[in-house]
Scaffold this active site. Structure first.
Site, short mmCIF file in Angstrom:
data_model
loop_
_atom_site.label_atom_id
_atom_site.label_comp_id
_atom_site.label_asym_id
_atom_site.label_seq_id
_atom_site.Cartn_x
_atom_site.Cartn_y
_atom_site.Cartn_z
N THR A 148 0.85 -1.18 0.00
CA THR A 148 0.00 0.00 0.00
C THR A 148 0.89 1.24 0.00
O THR A 148 1.99 1.21 0.53
CB THR A 148 -0.86 -0.04 1.27
OG1 THR A 148 -1.82 -1.07 1.10
CG2 THR A 148 -1.53 1.26 1.59
N GLY A 201 -5.01 -4.98 7.07
CA GLY A 201 -6.03 -3.99 7.41
C GLY A 201 -6.87 -4.34 8.62
O GLY A 201 -7.21 -3.47 9.43
N1 ASP Z 1 -3.54 -2.16 4.58
C1 ASP Z 1 -3.95 -2.67 3.30
C2 ASP Z 1 -5.27 -3.38 3.46
O1 ASP Z 1 -5.43 -4.14 4.37
C3 ASP Z 1 -2.97 -3.60 2.65
C4 ASP Z 1 -1.52 -3.18 2.65
O2 ASP Z 1 -1.14 -2.31 3.41
O3 ASP Z 1 -0.73 -3.74 1.87
O4 ASP Z 1 -6.11 -3.19 2.64
#
Ligand code: ASP
EC number: 3.4.19.5
Length: 278
Positions: A148, A201
């Protein structure tokens, strides 16, 4: 447009990262993106989820903040708003990369949902000396491949802002919403700090991670790095996530309890650094 949103747009356009082009895929092999943005001093915010055609989700989040009466739009309503606002849209295939199709296959074979690629590739196999084309300098580089993206900024007057954008988790259920568009979980900014998170997440949501950094600064009187360390230790399940943060004093901090986190810092006087591991 604020620098923090421009930085995130750049990362969304780069297929290496898990946002925009290169987003993690749903279990159906499609892309559903989400993003959020927050402007600290006025506590204005905007968020979007379930985007399938918007080229730069962070820009739509910013338009929600600036041009809609709401804070958060999702799925067909968010797509309709994108068209009303005239933002660039593309076919869903644009976001799907060959690498990610391969990773989805691995995730399905391992019957798992991934926020990184540790499970199918296996650090254990690296430490056991198993040769793998995915290991560079002894480190399993693909473990962290797409992450992300997020950006936190503070200006010369101590005004903080934050933005986060993601495709979510590889092999996620369609309709799943993660932390990234949730103000207080994946993104937060106020008069004290700006915070953006990455990782699993569901764990970040349970810990309301981004807001906790601000709360600990406000109520416990901790400095930025101490607040970040406290939140990572006390509010986050082990091995799950990380975050970047800035304070109104111009401090920069980060913390994570997963194996690594792609991160960088740049200041007005030309200082720049990029790091991955501890
Ligand atoms: N935090 C993001 C999610 O759970 C994924 C990530 O950070 O790679 O959607």
């Amino acid at each position: 447009m604020g620098g923090w949103a421009i930085a995130v747009r750049e990362l969304e356009t780069d297929p290496f990262f898990n946002s925009g082009r290169g987003s993690a895929l749903t279990a159906k092999g499609t892309v559903e993106m989400e993003a959020s943005i927050m402007d600290g001093p006025k506590r204005r915010c905007g968020a979007v989820s379930g985007l399938t055609t918007v080229k730069n989700p962070v820009s739509l989040a910013r338009l929600v903040m600036e041009k809609s009466p709401h804070s958060y739009l999702a799925f067909s309503g968010a797509e309709d708003f994108a068209r009303q606002q005239g933002v660039e849209v593309v076919d869903n295939e644009y976001f799907i990369t060959e690498d990610n199709v391969g990773m989805l296959k691995l995730a399905k074979e391992a019957n798992t949902i991934l926020f990184d690629y540790r499970i199918p590739l296996g650090l254990e196999s690296c430490s056991a000396g198993v040769e793998s084309p995915l290991v560079m300098n002894g480190l399993p580089i693909r473990v962290y491949a797409p992450e992300t993206v997020g950006c936190v900024v503070v200006d010369s007057q101590g005004r903080c802002a934050a933005a986060t954008s993601t495709g979510g988790l590889m092999n996620k259920m369609t309709g799943r919403i993660g932390d990234s568009p949730l103000i207080g979980a994946g993104t937060y900014a106020c008069n004290l700090c700006g915070v953006s998170c990455t990782g699993e997440g569901e764990a970040i949501i349970r810990g309301t991670l981004a807001r906790e950094v601000a709360a600990v600064m406000e109520y416990k009187g901790l400095g930025l790095q101490d607040a970040v360390d406290f939140v990572i230790k006390e509010r986050l399940d082990d091995g799950k996530a990380g975050l970047i943060a800035v304070s109104n004093k111009g401090e920069v901090a980060y913390g994570f309890n997963c194996m690594g986190m792609f991160r960088g810092c740049a200041t007005e006087d030309g200082f720049m650094e990029v790091e991955i591991w501890e």
